[in-house]
Design an enzyme around this catalytic site. Structure first.
Site, mmCIF file in Angstrom:
data_model
loop_
_atom_site.group_PDB
_atom_site.id
_atom_site.type_symbol
_atom_site.label_atom_id
_atom_site.label_comp_id
_atom_site.label_asym_id
_atom_site.label_seq_id
_atom_site.Cartn_x
_atom_site.Cartn_y
_atom_site.Cartn_z
ATOM 1 C CG LEU A 1 -1.813 -1.248 1.247
ATOM 2 C CD1 LEU A 1 -3.019 -1.075 2.492
ATOM 3 C CD2 LEU A 1 -2.788 -1.241 -0.094
ATOM 4 N NE ARG A 2 4.810 0.419 -3.664
ATOM 5 C CZ ARG A 2 5.510 -0.767 -4.046
ATOM 6 N NH1 ARG A 2 5.975 -1.149 -2.664
ATOM 7 N NH2 ARG A 2 5.456 -1.423 -5.190
ATOM 8 C CG ASP B 1 4.103 -9.107 -4.845
ATOM 9 O OD1 ASP B 1 4.456 -8.189 -4.430
ATOM 10 O OD2 ASP B 1 5.286 -9.758 -5.631
#
Lengths: 430, 312
Positions: free
Chosen positions: A64-65, A306
């Site tokens: 999700l960064r 992923d």
């Protein structure tokens, strides 16, 4: 609040249930499944005739960064992509900045997810501090904070002694340890699968053995420690075979693959398409076949995405310097139906078991089922809807998919969390 | 006559007819090189950019000389390798240069596929002047021109490529080009310097030099780079040289009229012995001249007019 999903084919893989009927949700909880009959008094009816009603999909491997790389994705955009893709729960990898290697970052991720209030987000904590493979992170404290699994993501722990101790430590908490299996000294800055295509393209190859050596080592260390090993994104025939043998010997290990590993081969890289650059790399037709066999015989427990968003400038570049990874949340259902269900590799129930009940069991969470009394996380898919992948329609901030233009069959049409409709069609409605 | 393509990215995707056209055009252009006034107005007013991300003297100079003989204007940009990742992206560099309205981009890059990326980005022509381990099409073409000049044909010839095949873009361009033209190609080198699944290429593979050179018409010797030794691909220069160095002695296995090519720069006494490099079977300087002719042909066939360029 009473919501009725009317006339759908209801599949609950945990109970081998497959009936056409109505699903009643009352106040956020699954209240009943019945044969088609007179409708009870409700506040809202969704006609899902011809559609498939499933437990809310769970993706146990996404990026999700946030925090740190919000230009690629943040928890809000990632959750919008998740619910648009039919996922009600996602487990977020710890390669953030700062790394999710301590309780405060775990709690930050949970708090942001709560504010966003779309998909459920389950933090995966780092095994080692800053993903450096040197010192163990505060695993116990992160569990207290809400981490459900642990992983060093794409920074595998090289040192076998440390790996063993980390596994041993995790046994104490009975948490899954998700491992990206790669012998980095063998992959040696390779850029794609090693084989004829890499030879022709002049791109440095990554032999399949770089994955398989690490799979074998980690299986052995899991046998030594009793750790609940979960092998991430299996991509080779050899890995499938190693895991099959380990399971036959009675080991309680699990594994996942991703849609790209049963939908694409290394030939997707021809033309230097950086969207086809992913780690582990896309392999060969033989590997794709073995992955499908592994899915069919139960060796592969889970289909995860992923989901790895990257900004345009990180992909619009030379192949060698392009970032690895592809977005996956919004194409997963279509690829699973098109590549696995339609050709008869898996039934709908078998396929979606790997995206509901199996990941719920591995993560030890209360989901992946339509049993009465459980929170009403429900995904409705149209298994015959044909659509063309267009990244401009993605809710994710990033558009890095190799599937642009591909015609897929099967799409989520309704995503419900806690009895609340959060996505309908391609619209996020909550 | 023009090539029916925008870019020259590799010989793999080229047809035998295209290769033949390029070689025949280069043969006619060679006459200009022997004139006292080496200039024709064919590409007057056209602008060519050479963008080299890797050090190169001969390839870049060769393209520039070719362009200048054809009266094109050239600008050359060289980018230090170290600044590639930190500095401006390739895309931004290209878009900046494009704003100066060039007609052709000539690109050398250490990353395979970089010219392909640029070719997709811009509507102008792109010529690959060597991309990583992928291809070096103008080198493959000039090698074929050199062989053609000396043998009068390519079809039916036996060509051995000796050395570091794994890392060589010259080898890949030669393999595709020569086999399309009907020659037989052998690869000779240590197992550690052969690419994987090399046998799926249309070649024969040898790890013994004398076996590999038996009866060949042409030997193309590749440059061996010292850093390969440091990466553990062979034990020492001494051992490499004794196993794969091309000597007068090893050439006895080849045909009597064998010729020897080398893309340069040569490591004398490593992959090629001085008595071979300096003998009259060595084509090294002929290759350089042919390189100019081939690059003239490529530029002309990509952006030239319809008039007869040689007599114009």
């Amino acid at each position: 609040m009473r919501l009725l999903l009317k006339g759908g084919k209801i599949i609950d893989p945990t109970r081998h249930l497959e009936i056409t009927g109505d699903l009643l949700i009352v106040d956020g909880t699954i209240a009943g499944i019945s044969d088609l009959g007179p409708s009870p008094e409700v506040d809202q009816i969704e006609d899902v005739t011809g559609k498939v009603v499933l437990p809310g999909l769970i993706d146990m491997h996404v990026h999700l960064r946030e925090p740190g790389f919000e230009y690629k994705e943040d928890i809000e955009s990632g959750c919008r992509a998740a619910v648009a893709g039919g996922f009600t729960t996602v487990a977020a990898m710890p390669n953030t900045n700062p790394v999710t290697d301590n309780r405060s970052v775990v709690e930050f991720v949970l708090r942001r997810a709560q504010e966003v209030n779309l998909a459920r987000v389950l933090p995966i904590g780092a095994l080692t501090k800053e993903l450096k493979g040197e010192e163990m992170a505060e695993i116990g404290d992160m569990i207290e904070g809400g981490a459900v699994a642990f992983s060093d993501d794409a920074f595998p722990i090289e040192n076998s002694s440390l790996m063993r101790r980390v596994m041993d430590y995790c046994v104490m908490f009975d948490v899954p340890v998700t491992l990206h299996c790669e012998d980095k000294s063998l992959s040696d800055d390779g850029l794609m699968n090693e084989g004829f295509t890499s030879t022709v393209l002049g791109l440095k190859g990554i032999p399949r053995e770089a994955e398989e050596i690490a799979v074998a080592r980690n299986i052995m260390l899991a046998r030594l420690t009793g750790c609940r090993l979960h092998i991430a994104h299996v991509s080779t025939a050899g890995s499938v075979e190693l895991i099959r043998q380990a399971k036959e010997s009675g080991m309680k290990i699990t594994c996942e693959t991703c849609p790209q590993y049963f939908s694409l081969t290394e030939e997707a890289v021809i033309g230097y398409d950086t969207n086809a650059k992913v780690n582990p790399p896309l392999r060969t037709a033989d590997d794709v076949q073995a992955i499908k066999e592994g899915l069919a015989d139960g060796t592969i427990d889970v289909i995860a995405t992923d989901h790895a968003p990257h900004a345009i400038h990180e992909k619009e570049t030379e192949f060698a310097v392009a970032a690895s990874g592809m977005v996956g949340l919004e194409t997963a259902v279509g690829l699973v139906v098109t590549e696995l269900v339609k050709p008869g590799v898996l039934t709908l129930s078998e396929a979606f078991c790997k995206m509901t009940a199996s990941p719920a069991r591995i993560l030890g969470i209360n989901g992946g089922t339509l049993q009465v009394g459980r929170p009403a996380d429900v995904t409705v898919i149209d298994p015959s809807l044909q659509w063309t992948v267009n990244p401009e329609c993605f809710h994710s901030k990033s558009k890095n998919t190799p599937f642009t233009g591909r015609v897929l069959t099967g799409k989520p049409v309704l995503t419900i969390i806690d009895g609340r409709v959060v996505a309908k069609g391609n619209e996020v409605v909550a | 006559m023009r090539l029916a393509r925008k870019d020259i990215l590799g010989l793999q995707e080229m047809t035998a007819e295209e290769i033949e056209l390029i070689i025949h055009t280069a043969v006619s252009f060679k006459e200009i090189l022997s004139r006292q006034i080496k200039k024709v107005p064919t590409l007057r007013g056209r602008s060519i950019v050479t963008l080299f991300y890797e050090p190169s003297t001969r390839t870049r100079t060769s393209f520039e000389v070719a362009a200048k003989i054809l009266s094109a204007d050239t600008s050359s940009i060289s980018v230090a390798t170290s600044s590639v990742q930190k500095g401006e992206s390739l895309k931004d560099t290209i878009l900046t240069l494009r704003a100066m309205k060039p007609d052709v981009f000539i690109i050398r890059h250490q990353a395979a596929g970089a010219p392909h990326f640029v070719a997709k980005l811009v509507p102008e022509s792109v010529i690959n002047a060597g991309d990583g381990m992928h291809e070096h099409p103008s080198q493959g073409l000039l090698d074929m021109l050199t062989i053609y000049e000396h043998k009068g044909r390519l079809s039916g010839l036996n060509v051995a490529i000796v050395g570091d095949i794994l890392h060589s873009r010259v080898a890949r361009s030669n393999i595709w080009g020569l086999t399309k033209m009907g020659a037989e190609v052998r690869l000779v080198g240590p197992k550690t310097l052969m690419p994987v699944e090399v046998s799926r290429l249309p070649v024969e593979v040898y790890t013994d030099l004398k076996e590999g050179l038996k009866g060949v018409d042409v030997v193309n010797v590749l440059r061996i780079q010292l850093e390969r030794m440091k990466k553990g691909l062979f034990p020492s220069i001494r051992e490499y040289s004794s196993l794969f160095g091309v000597t007068k002695e090893s050439l006895k296995a080849a045909k009597d009229d064998v010729i020897v090519l080398h893309p340069g720069p040569m490591n004398r006494s490593v992959e090629i012995m001085p008595d071979v490099a300096d003998s009259d079977i060595s084509m090294v300087t002929a290759q350089v001249t042919n390189g100019v002719a081939i690059r003239m042909a490529l530029l002309y066939l990509l952006i030239g007019g319809t008039e007869d360029a040689v007599t114009a």
